[in-house]
Design an enzyme around this catalytic site. Structure first.
Site, short mmCIF file in Angstrom:
data_model
loop_
_atom_site.label_atom_id
_atom_site.label_comp_id
_atom_site.label_asym_id
_atom_site.label_seq_id
_atom_site.Cartn_x
_atom_site.Cartn_y
_atom_site.Cartn_z
N TYR A 196 17.29 -5.93 12.96
CA TYR A 196 16.74 -5.35 11.10
C TYR A 196 17.87 -6.04 10.18
CZ TYR A 196 15.77 -2.99 7.34
OH TYR A 196 15.02 -2.86 5.64
N LYS A 253 16.77 -9.12 8.38
CA LYS A 253 17.09 -9.17 6.40
C LYS A 253 18.34 -10.49 5.99
CE LYS A 253 14.62 -6.08 6.09
NZ LYS A 253 13.21 -6.40 4.55
N ASN A 286 1.09 -1.53 0.06
CA ASN A 286 0.12 0.20 -0.29
C ASN A 286 0.81 1.39 0.07
OD1 ASN A 286 0.97 -0.77 2.92
ND2 ASN A 286 -1.06 0.62 3.52
N ARG A 287 1.84 1.19 0.11
CA ARG A 287 2.95 2.26 0.18
C ARG A 287 4.06 1.60 -0.17
NH1 ARG A 287 3.08 2.82 7.05
NH2 ARG A 287 4.65 2.19 7.09
N ILE A 343 8.11 1.17 -0.95
CA ILE A 343 8.45 -0.09 -1.63
C ILE A 343 7.54 -0.54 -2.73
CG2 ILE A 343 10.43 -1.72 -3.06
CD1 ILE A 343 12.22 -0.01 -0.52
N ASP A 359 -2.96 -9.00 8.60
CA ASP A 359 -1.02 -8.83 9.36
C ASP A 359 -0.12 -9.89 8.86
OD1 ASP A 359 0.94 -8.66 11.28
OD2 ASP A 359 -0.34 -7.37 12.87
N GLY A 366 7.80 -4.74 6.07
CA GLY A 366 8.76 -5.54 6.42
C GLY A 366 9.39 -3.71 7.50
N ARG A 369 -1.09 -3.88 6.61
CA ARG A 369 -1.65 -4.17 7.90
C ARG A 369 -2.13 -2.80 7.92
NH1 ARG A 369 3.03 -3.96 12.15
NH2 ARG A 369 3.43 -1.52 10.52
#
Ligand code: NAD
Length: 237
Positions: A145, A149, A11-12, A14, A53, A82, A34
């Site tokens: 993080y 990743k 929805n936003r 990337i 979610d 993420g 989410r």
């Protein structure tokens, strides 16, 4: 040929750029998000938006059911959702650590496993995971993080080995710093410091990440699996 494409966190940022890139190419695109609302022009263009979610197994199952009902089994999965919860190690709580792992790694495991059901049946599938240069090289204040990743790399490469004979590919895109809500929290000073280390001298636009994802899901990438492709302006070299 139009494919059933699912982009998590579409929805936003990337994820949105990735969803738009596939939709512009004529694919049947679904996104999960989410919170908030997906952009109206995206849903008006026929993109299916499902609230989900990825830390909740039931919501993931429901989302897949809805997508399968409307678009058929997912043929291309882009696991993009993420979060970050940056903190120096001695101030990092267990919750800071596990919540990032739960979303970025376990959540990705969950959506990939569910997509593979249909892909194995079809004997074809493309999975692209969005990691980060931080997962490859680390980042101060980002141990949680970075671990999540980096975990995606081992995860994708294991599946590439496990399922290559079934005509499924698993590749990882590792963006550098991209202009999105996630990086808006950085101060001007932090931003200038990052940019000074990037050979191309700027942040990436989300569309530049989307272009690589689209390539990895295309027939032109039919012999690429287990690859980790940095899209980082040269930051990590
Ligand atoms: P963003 O914060 O703008 O978007 C994150 C998306 O993930 C949102 O759509 C959000 O709804 C979704 N999401 C988060 N937690 C979720 C959950 N539990 N369930 C479902 N959806 C959830 O961030 P972005 O910059 O667009 O980042 C997209 C991906 O790219 C992330 O995986 C991020 O780690 C990665 N990345 C970003 C950058 C950067 O500089 N922005 C660099 C490297 C990698």
């Amino acid at each position: 040929m139009s494919r059933s494409v699912l982009v998590t966190g579409g929805n936003r940022g990337i994820g949105l750029a990735i969803a738009r890139a596939f939709a512009d190419a004529g694919d049947q695109v679904a996104i999960t998000y989410r919170s908030g609302e997906p952009p109206k022009d995206l849903t008006a263009a026929g993109v299916l938006a499902v609230k989900c979610d990825i830390t909740d197994p039931e919501q993931v199952e429901q989302a897949y059911k809805e997508v399968e009902e409307k678009h058929g089994a997912v043929e291309v999965l882009v696991a993009n959702a993420g979060i970050t919860k940056d903190q120096l190690l001695m101030r990092m709580s267990e919750e800071d650590f596990t919540s990032v792992l739960d979303t970025n790694l376990t959540g990705t495991f969950r959506v990939v496993k569910r997509a593979n059901r249909g892909m194995l049946r079809a004997r074809k599938g493309r999975v692209v995971l969005i990691s980060s240069v931080v997962g490859l090289y680390g980042g101060p204040g980002q141990a949680n993080y970075a671990a999540s990743k980096a975990g995606l790399v081992g995860f994708a490469r294991s599946l590439a080995r496990e399922l290559g004979s079934r005509n499924l590919t698993f590749n990882v895109v590792a963006p550098g710093f991209v202009d999105t809500d996630m990086t808006k929290v950085l101060t001007d000073e932090q931003r200038a410091n990052i940019v000074s280390q990037v050979p191309l001298g700027r942040y990436a636009r989300p569309e530049e990440i989307a272009a690589t994802v689209k390539f990895l899901a295309s027939d032109d990438a039919s012999y690429i699996t287990g690859a980790v492709i940095p899209v980082d302006g040269g930051l990590g070299m």
